[in-house]
Structure formats: C-alpha cells, structure tokens
Design a protein around this motif. Structure first.
Motif, PDB file in Angstrom:
ATOM      1  N   ARG A  87       1.879   0.138  10.076  1.00 60.58           N
ATOM      2  CA  ARG A  87       1.130   1.131   9.030  1.00 60.58           C
ATOM      3  C   ARG A  87      -0.063   0.304   8.190  1.00 60.58           C
ATOM      4  N   GLU A 118      -6.879  -4.552   6.348  1.00 55.88           N
ATOM      5  CA  GLU A 118      -5.807  -5.069   5.432  1.00 55.88           C
ATOM      6  C   GLU A 118      -5.214  -6.281   6.072  1.00 55.88           C
ATOM      7  N   ASN A 139       1.004  -1.245  -0.021  1.00 58.11           N
ATOM      8  CA  ASN A 139      -0.066  -0.055   0.007  1.00 58.11           C
ATOM      9  C   ASN A 139       0.750   1.421   0.024  1.00 58.11           C
ATOM     10  N   ALA A 140       1.287   1.760  -1.258  1.00 60.70           N
ATOM     11  CA  ALA A 140       2.190   2.820  -1.307  1.00 60.70           C
ATOM     12  C   ALA A 140       1.801   4.043  -0.525  1.00 60.70           C
ATOM     13  N   LYS A 141       0.402   4.605  -0.461  1.00 62.67           N
ATOM     14  CA  LYS A 141       0.180   5.701   0.135  1.00 62.67           C
ATOM     15  C   LYS A 141       0.327   5.602   1.753  1.00 62.67           C
ATOM     16  N   MET A 142       0.233   4.138   2.241  1.00 61.70           N
ATOM     17  CA  MET A 142       0.496   4.088   3.773  1.00 61.70           C
ATOM     18  C   MET A 142       1.749   3.807   3.919  1.00 61.70           C
ATOM     19  N   GLY A 143       2.827   3.594   2.812  1.00 60.10           N
ATOM     20  CA  GLY A 143       4.256   3.212   2.875  1.00 60.10           C
ATOM     21  C   GLY A 143       4.180   1.676   3.372  1.00 60.10           C
TER      22      GLY A 143
END
Ligand code: HEC
Ligand code: HEC
Length: 204
Positions: free
Chosen positions: A187, A192, A128-132
């Motif tokens: 994160r 998820e 999840n790129a947005k949340m790293g």
C-alpha cells in the motif's frame, strides 16, 4: 539455617557467572568463529561493509537473525549471495551466529536528506490512514529497536538496504514475513518507502 541458605544462594549466583556466554540458546564465541567469512560484507564488528546493500547485523535480535539464515537456506527468502553463504550452516551454527551478532553494538547512522526524513517520520509514527498503511512504530518501536523475537530492529540500518527490502516486500519477492510486511508495503508509494528508509537510518 539462615546462613546455610545464603551460602547456597551465593554459590548459585557463582554458577550463573561461570556459565558460558549464551544468548537465546546460541554461543557467542562459536558464532564469532563462524562469522569470519561473513566479515567481508557485514563487517568484523557487524556494522556492514563498503556496499550499503550489505546490511548491518550488529545488535539485531538473535532469533530474528537465526530465522533469516534458516529462511535463506530453505528458500523462503531469496538472495543469490546469501543462499551460498548459508548452504553449509547447521541449525546450531545459525543460533550461534545470531547470538554473536546480537552481542555487538550497532553504530548509529544518520539521515542525509532532512525534508525526506521528515516525511519518513510522519509515516513511521503515524502511518498513512488514507492508504491503510499501519504505523511502523507499533511493531518496530519508538526508537526502531523492534519487539523481539518477531519484530526486528530497523533503526540505524543503511537506507539503501531498507529501501530494497521494502520494495521487495511490495513486489512480493520477499515474502518470509507471514504476510505482515508484504501487506503494508503493497500500500506504500515508492516515495513513502524512500522517505521512511531515510528516516530509519538516523533513528536510534
Ligand atoms: C558477499 C557478501 C556477503 C557475505 C560474505 C555474507 N553476506 Fe549476509 N547478506 C549479504 C547481502 C547482500 C544481504 C541482503 C540480502 C537481501 O537484499 O535480501 C545479506 C543479508 C543477511 C542477513 C539478513 C539481515 C536482515 O536484516 O534481515 C543475515 C542475517 C546475514 N546476511 C548473515 C550473514 C552471515 C551469518 C554470513 C556468513 C556466514 C553472511 N551473511 C555473509 C551479503 C553477504
Ligand atoms: C504488525 C507489525 C508490523 C508493522 C506495523 C510493521 N512491521 Fe516491519 N516487520 C514486521 C515483521 C514481522 C518483520 C519481519 C519479517 C521476517 O521475519 O522476515 C518486519 C520486517 C521489516 C523490515 C526488514 C528488516 C530487515 O532487517 O530486513 C523492514 C525494513 C520493516 N519491517 C519496515 C517497516 C516499516 C517501514 C513499517 C511501517 C510502514 C513497518 N515495518 C511496519 C512487522 C511489522
């Protein structure tokens, strides 16, 4: 001269064949003997027991198992049940148990909730790129078999056990991972975590 050499090579390979079964320095038969008390929860075949919070150990990397047993014994990983189980194990016992469980075949599981597993697949493969959140695939591999000895096999595991571990990493109550999983799970949203656990149960 040539024939003497080939005789020596043949003799050498026989020596390899009659050597006792060893895996990562452990002895499978000695491990099996020690595993009698473990079978009630982890199964005689290493595929777990009645409770999905008792993990499958079959086919797991031997060194990873040995490390977990040592971590339980020395208090780096905390679990009231396992703490009692490892109290009297020596380093050699732990290696042998690792070799034994690594030699068994894991029975693949199945995801029960398809839409949830679909979200899990997205996270497993892409993070999840947005949340790293890093993609799990980069360390645990495309089929969840891990990269021995540091990155364990995670495929086919009971979803409930996987979820419990990820929540423990997130909360920092499991922190025997060199700060890798704790940072990733921190994160992640609980949904998820639920989704990726469901997906990994059916991965093989
Ligand atoms: C009464 C049930 C029970 C018995 C008996 C038991 N275990 Fe466990 N084991 C558990 C539970 C529960 C966990 C998960 C702990 C947690 O949630 O962190 C576990 C976790 C483990 C893990 C970590 C697995 C992983 O994927 O990280 C290993 C390795 C293990 N056990 C080995 C053994 C061995 C070897 C024995 C016998 C000497 C044994 N266990 C006996 C219940 C049991
Ligand atoms: C940079 C490498 C790396 C990435 C990326 C990674 N992991 Fe891990 N993972 C590890 C390591 C190292 C351990 C073993 C920790 C230990 O020794 O106890 C581990 C352990 C685990 C465990 C515990 C297995 C068990 O049997 O108890 C689970 C579950 C897990 N990872 C799931 C994930 C998920 C889900 C993702 C993606 C969101 C992920 N990992 C991403 C390195 C990684």
């Amino acid at each position: 001269m040539k024939s003497i050499l080939s005789v020596a090579v043949v003799a050498g390979s026989w020596l390899l064949l009659i050597a006792p079964v060893q895996a990562a320095g452990g002895n499978v038969a000695a491990g099996q003997a020690k595993a009698a008390v473990c079978a009630g929860c982890h199964g005689a075949d290493g595929n777990g027991g009645a409770d999905p919070l008792w993990p499958k150990l079959a086919g797991q990397d031997a060194d990873y198992i040995t490390k977990q047993l040592a971590d339980f014994k020395e208090g780096r990983r905390k679990d009231p049940i396992m703490a009692g189980m490892v109290a009297n194990l020596s380093k050699t016992d732990m290696k042998n148990l690792g070799a034994f469980y690594a030699s068994l075949k894991v029975k693949s599981g199945a995801a029960r909730d398809a839409p949830l597993a679909k979200l899990g697949e997205k996270i497993y493969r892409g993070g999840n790129a947005k949340m790293g959140v890093s993609a799990c695939i980069s360390c645990h591999g495309p089929t969840g078999h891990g990269i021995p000895p540091r990155f364990p096999k995670v495929s086919g595991q009971h979803a409930a056990y996987t979820k419990k571990q990820l929540l423990a990493f997130k909360a920092g109550t499991r922190a025997n991972d060199g700060d890798i999983m704790t940072r990733i799970a921190f994160r992640m949203a609980e949904q998820e975590i639920k989704a990726v656990s469901e997906y990994m149960a059916g991965l093989h």
